[in-house]
Structures are given as structure tokens and as C-alpha cells.
Design a protein around this motif. Structure first.
Motif, PDB file in Angstrom:
ATOM      1  N   PHE A  19       0.811  -1.216   0.000  1.00  0.00           N
ATOM      2  CA  PHE A  19       0.000   0.000   0.000  1.00  0.00           C
ATOM      3  C   PHE A  19       0.845   1.267   0.000  1.00  0.00           C
ATOM      4  N   SER A  20       2.138   1.131   0.254  1.00  0.00           N
ATOM      5  CA  SER A  20       3.007   2.314   0.246  1.00  0.00           C
ATOM      6  C   SER A  20       3.389   2.741  -1.167  1.00  0.00           C
ATOM      7  N   GLY A  21       3.098   1.905  -2.152  1.00  0.00           N
ATOM      8  CA  GLY A  21       3.411   2.248  -3.536  1.00  0.00           C
ATOM      9  C   GLY A  21       4.717   1.695  -4.039  1.00  0.00           C
ATOM     10  N   VAL A  22       5.407   0.911  -3.215  1.00  0.00           N
ATOM     11  CA  VAL A  22       6.642   0.276  -3.665  1.00  0.00           C
ATOM     12  C   VAL A  22       6.306  -0.799  -4.695  1.00  0.00           C
ATOM     13  N   PRO A  23       7.051  -0.912  -5.789  1.00  0.00           N
ATOM     14  CA  PRO A  23       6.780  -1.983  -6.767  1.00  0.00           C
ATOM     15  C   PRO A  23       6.707  -3.350  -6.096  1.00  0.00           C
ATOM     16  N   ILE A  24       5.763  -4.168  -6.528  1.00  0.00           N
ATOM     17  CA  ILE A  24       5.490  -5.444  -5.874  1.00  0.00           C
ATOM     18  C   ILE A  24       6.735  -6.322  -5.817  1.00  0.00           C
ATOM     19  N   ALA A  25       7.445  -6.438  -6.935  1.00  0.00           N
ATOM     20  CA  ALA A  25       8.614  -7.314  -6.974  1.00  0.00           C
ATOM     21  C   ALA A  25       9.660  -6.884  -5.941  1.00  0.00           C
ATOM     22  N   ILE A  26       9.916  -5.577  -5.876  1.00  0.00           N
ATOM     23  CA  ILE A  26      10.918  -5.075  -4.927  1.00  0.00           C
ATOM     24  C   ILE A  26      10.437  -5.270  -3.493  1.00  0.00           C
ATOM     25  N   GLY A  27       9.172  -4.975  -3.240  1.00  0.00           N
ATOM     26  CA  GLY A  27       8.640  -5.107  -1.889  1.00  0.00           C
ATOM     27  C   GLY A  27       8.677  -6.536  -1.381  1.00  0.00           C
ATOM     28  N   LEU A  28       8.198  -7.477  -2.201  1.00  0.00           N
ATOM     29  CA  LEU A  28       8.192  -8.879  -1.776  1.00  0.00           C
ATOM     30  C   LEU A  28       9.614  -9.426  -1.667  1.00  0.00           C
ATOM     31  N   GLY A  29      10.479  -9.036  -2.590  1.00  0.00           N
ATOM     32  CA  GLY A  29      11.864  -9.497  -2.518  1.00  0.00           C
ATOM     33  C   GLY A  29      12.562  -8.996  -1.266  1.00  0.00           C
ATOM     34  N   LEU A  30      12.340  -7.723  -0.941  1.00  0.00           N
ATOM     35  CA  LEU A  30      12.945  -7.148   0.263  1.00  0.00           C
ATOM     36  C   LEU A  30      12.418  -7.826   1.517  1.00  0.00           C
ATOM     37  N   GLY A  35      13.244 -11.438   6.010  1.00  0.00           N
ATOM     38  CA  GLY A  35      12.737 -12.572   6.776  1.00  0.00           C
ATOM     39  C   GLY A  35      13.749 -13.696   6.882  1.00  0.00           C
ATOM     40  N   MET A  36      14.427 -13.990   5.782  1.00  0.00           N
ATOM     41  CA  MET A  36      15.450 -15.044   5.817  1.00  0.00           C
ATOM     42  C   MET A  36      16.638 -14.626   6.685  1.00  0.00           C
ATOM     43  N   GLY A  50      21.436 -16.124  -2.993  1.00  0.00           N
ATOM     44  CA  GLY A  50      22.243 -16.113  -4.207  1.00  0.00           C
ATOM     45  C   GLY A  50      22.118 -17.395  -4.997  1.00  0.00           C
ATOM     46  N   ASN A  51      22.226 -18.535  -4.316  1.00  0.00           N
ATOM     47  CA  ASN A  51      22.120 -19.824  -5.013  1.00  0.00           C
ATOM     48  C   ASN A  51      20.732 -20.035  -5.609  1.00  0.00           C
ATOM     49  N   HIS A  52      19.697 -19.656  -4.844  1.00  0.00           N
ATOM     50  CA  HIS A  52      18.329 -19.875  -5.317  1.00  0.00           C
ATOM     51  C   HIS A  52      18.017 -18.994  -6.528  1.00  0.00           C
ATOM     52  N   ALA A  53      18.433 -17.731  -6.449  1.00  0.00           N
ATOM     53  CA  ALA A  53      18.189 -16.825  -7.578  1.00  0.00           C
ATOM     54  C   ALA A  53      18.911 -17.313  -8.834  1.00  0.00           C
TER      55      ALA A  53
END
Length: 287
Positions: A19-30, A35-36, A50-53
Motif C-alpha cells: 500500500f506504500s506504492g513500492v513496486p510489488i517485486a521489490i517489496g516482496l523481494g525485500l 525474513g530469511m 544467491g544460489n536460489h536466484a
């Protein structure tokens, strides 16, 4: 800290980011990275990310995405979408709400060439919406038919979401395509049937304008949609018959669309450059 508490916090933070307007991909990735970091610690988290990406994005099936998008972009400037809509309307012109029904069926047909709901809705909508508005169709029916038809683009193969789902879940993409074909056809038939029944009960939603369409007109219109049938066979037929993998079928489809553009005399450097740029932009968004 209990995992239930962490899950609640993660959901709250996720919605706050969205809802803050951050792009979805960047927000979920961050959010995932933080969390990890909290759960695994700094070093292990960075190594896993790194390995997963790397392992995900180097999957060879990803090559099918830009190739299918390139095929769709090339088809756009050939004008096949208008020929497809004209042919379907000549078949369904006797039914109430025939233009809306034709838009839905045309979306299903074009979805087999694009794999994208957005591209399907935009392409068929550009042809059908002005025609429906000119005939006095109800605006809600016009918008609804394009929205429903465009949604078929993510179900009828080659579907980009199915490719992504297959890569992430390590599921055979060809089998996913086979699983999506029949439900996509059923949905297209049910959507078109609903439009016909609705317009039969409420004729004001779609004024019926008698049109004389001879058998010769239908034959001439059918002769213009051969590229749709050919490309669908090249892409889907080669997968279902076991002649090619999804990536190989995408390459064949892209090459076939180039050949069709040459036959239509629409292949020039300007159109090709625009098609390639559109494919690169959409691929970047998807990945």
C-alpha cells in the motif's frame, strides 16, 4: 519468537509495503530477504538467496518466455487480430450479442498466440470495442466481455503464468499446457453462452442488427485466419505430439510468426525493432 507471530508480522509488513506504492517485486523481494536474514542469520541467508536466484533464473525453460512474447508482438503488427474477429463474427452474427460473443471467442483464439491476458485484451479490445460501441452495446457488456475474454489468455496455452508456475514448482510445463487447454475452451464457451442468454433476455444490452452473411463471405473470412491455425499447430501441436519441448516450440512459433509477417508484407526494420523492444520490456517485467 513463535513462527505464528513471525507470520502475522510478515503479512502486516507485506501489506504495508504494497500500500506504500513500492513496486510489488521489490517489496516482496525485500521482505523475503529480511525474513530469511532474521530466521537463518546473515551468512546462510545471503548464500541461500544467491544460489536460489541463480538456479531459478538459469532454468532453460525461461527462454520460452521472450520467444512467446516475441511471437505475440510480431503477430500484433500483421493485423491478424482483426481478421480473426471478423471471421468469428461472421460465424456468430445470428446470435444475440454476437459482437461480444465474438470478442470472447477471438480472445480465446488470440490467447493461443500470445500467452498474455494483457496483450489479448488490448489487441482484441482495440478491434472489437469501437465496433460494439458503434452498434449501441451496453458499456458494461462491452467491458465485461473484453475482461472475461482477456482472462482466458493466462489459461489457454501458451500461458506465461503457467510457464512461471512450472519453473517455480518444477512441474512439466507441457503437461500444464495440456491441463489448461480444455478448461480454457470450456470457459470461453460458457462466457459466450452467458452473453447470448443475457442479451436474449435483455435485447437492449446489444441491439440485434440483421446482417446478410453469405457462405462465400464466411469462406473468404476463413481464408484470412490460416496463420492462427498454423501457429497454433506449430506451437501446441508440436508440444502435444511430443515433437518439441516448450522452449523449442516457442522458437518455432517465433520463427513462424516472422514468416507470416513476411507473407503479409508487414516485416520491416521498424516493426521488427518495435516487436523486439516490446518483448524485452515485458520479459523484464515478468522476470
Amino acid at each position: 519468537m513463535e513462527w505464528q507471530v513471525i507470520a502475522v508480522i510478515a503479512f502486516v509488513v507485506m501489506f504495508a509495503i504494497l500500500f506504500s506504492g513500492v513496486p510489488i517485486a521489490i517489496g516482496l523481494g525485500l521482505l523475503g530477504a529480511v525474513g530469511m536474514w532474521v530466521l537463518l542469520g546473515g551468512g546462510p541467508a545471503l548464500a541461500f538467496l544467491g544460489n536460489h536466484a541463480f538456479s531459478t533464473l538459469t532454468n532453460f525453460v525461461w527462454v520460452a518466455v521472450p520467444l512467446f512474447l516475441l511471437m505475440a508482438e510480431i503477430i500484433l503488427f500483421t493485423g491478424i487480430s482483426s481478421d480473426l474477429f471478423d471471421f468469428v463474427h461472421k460465424l456468430l452474427h445470428r446470435f444475440p450479442g454476437s459482437l461480444s460473443m465474438s470478442a470472447i471467442v477471438s480472445c480465446a483464439g488470440f490467447g493461443a498466440l500470445s500467452g498474455s491476458s494483457t496483450a489479448t485484451a488490448a489487441t482484441i479490445g482495440a478491434v472489437s470495442i469501437p465496433e460494439m460501441q458503434k452498434r449501441g452495446y451496453d458499456n458494461r457488456l462491452v467491458a465485461g466481455s473484453i475482461a472475461a475474454g482477456g482472462g482466458l489468455g493466462i489459461l489457454i496455452p501458451p500461458s506465461l503464468p503457467l510457464i512461471i508456475y512450472g519453473i517455480i514448482t518444477e512441474t512439466n510445463v507441457g503437461m500444464l499446457f495440456m491441463a489448461g487447454l480444455l478448461p480454457g475452451i470450456i470457459m470461453a464457451v460458457l462466457d459466450a453462452a452467458y452473453v447470448g442468454i443475457s442479451c436474449k433476455k435483455n435485447p437492449g444490452r446489444a441491439p440485434l442488427i440483421p446482417e446478410g452473411v453469405s457462405r462465400r463471405d464466411r469462406i473468404l473470412a476463413a481464408r484470412k485466419v490460416w496463420p492462427v491455425v498454423l501457429l497454433a499447430f506449430l506451437v501446441l501441436g508440436s508440444i502435444y505430439l511430443g515433437w518439441a519441448t516448450v522452449t523449442e516450440a516457442a522458437a518455432v512459433g517465433a520463427f513462424g510468426s516472422l514468416c507470416i509477417a513476411m507473407v503479409y508484407r508487414k516485416l520491416n526494420w521498424g516493426n521488427l525493432q518495435q516487436a523486439m523492444l516490446g518483448a524485452v520490456k515485458t520479459t523484464s517485467v515478468v522476470i
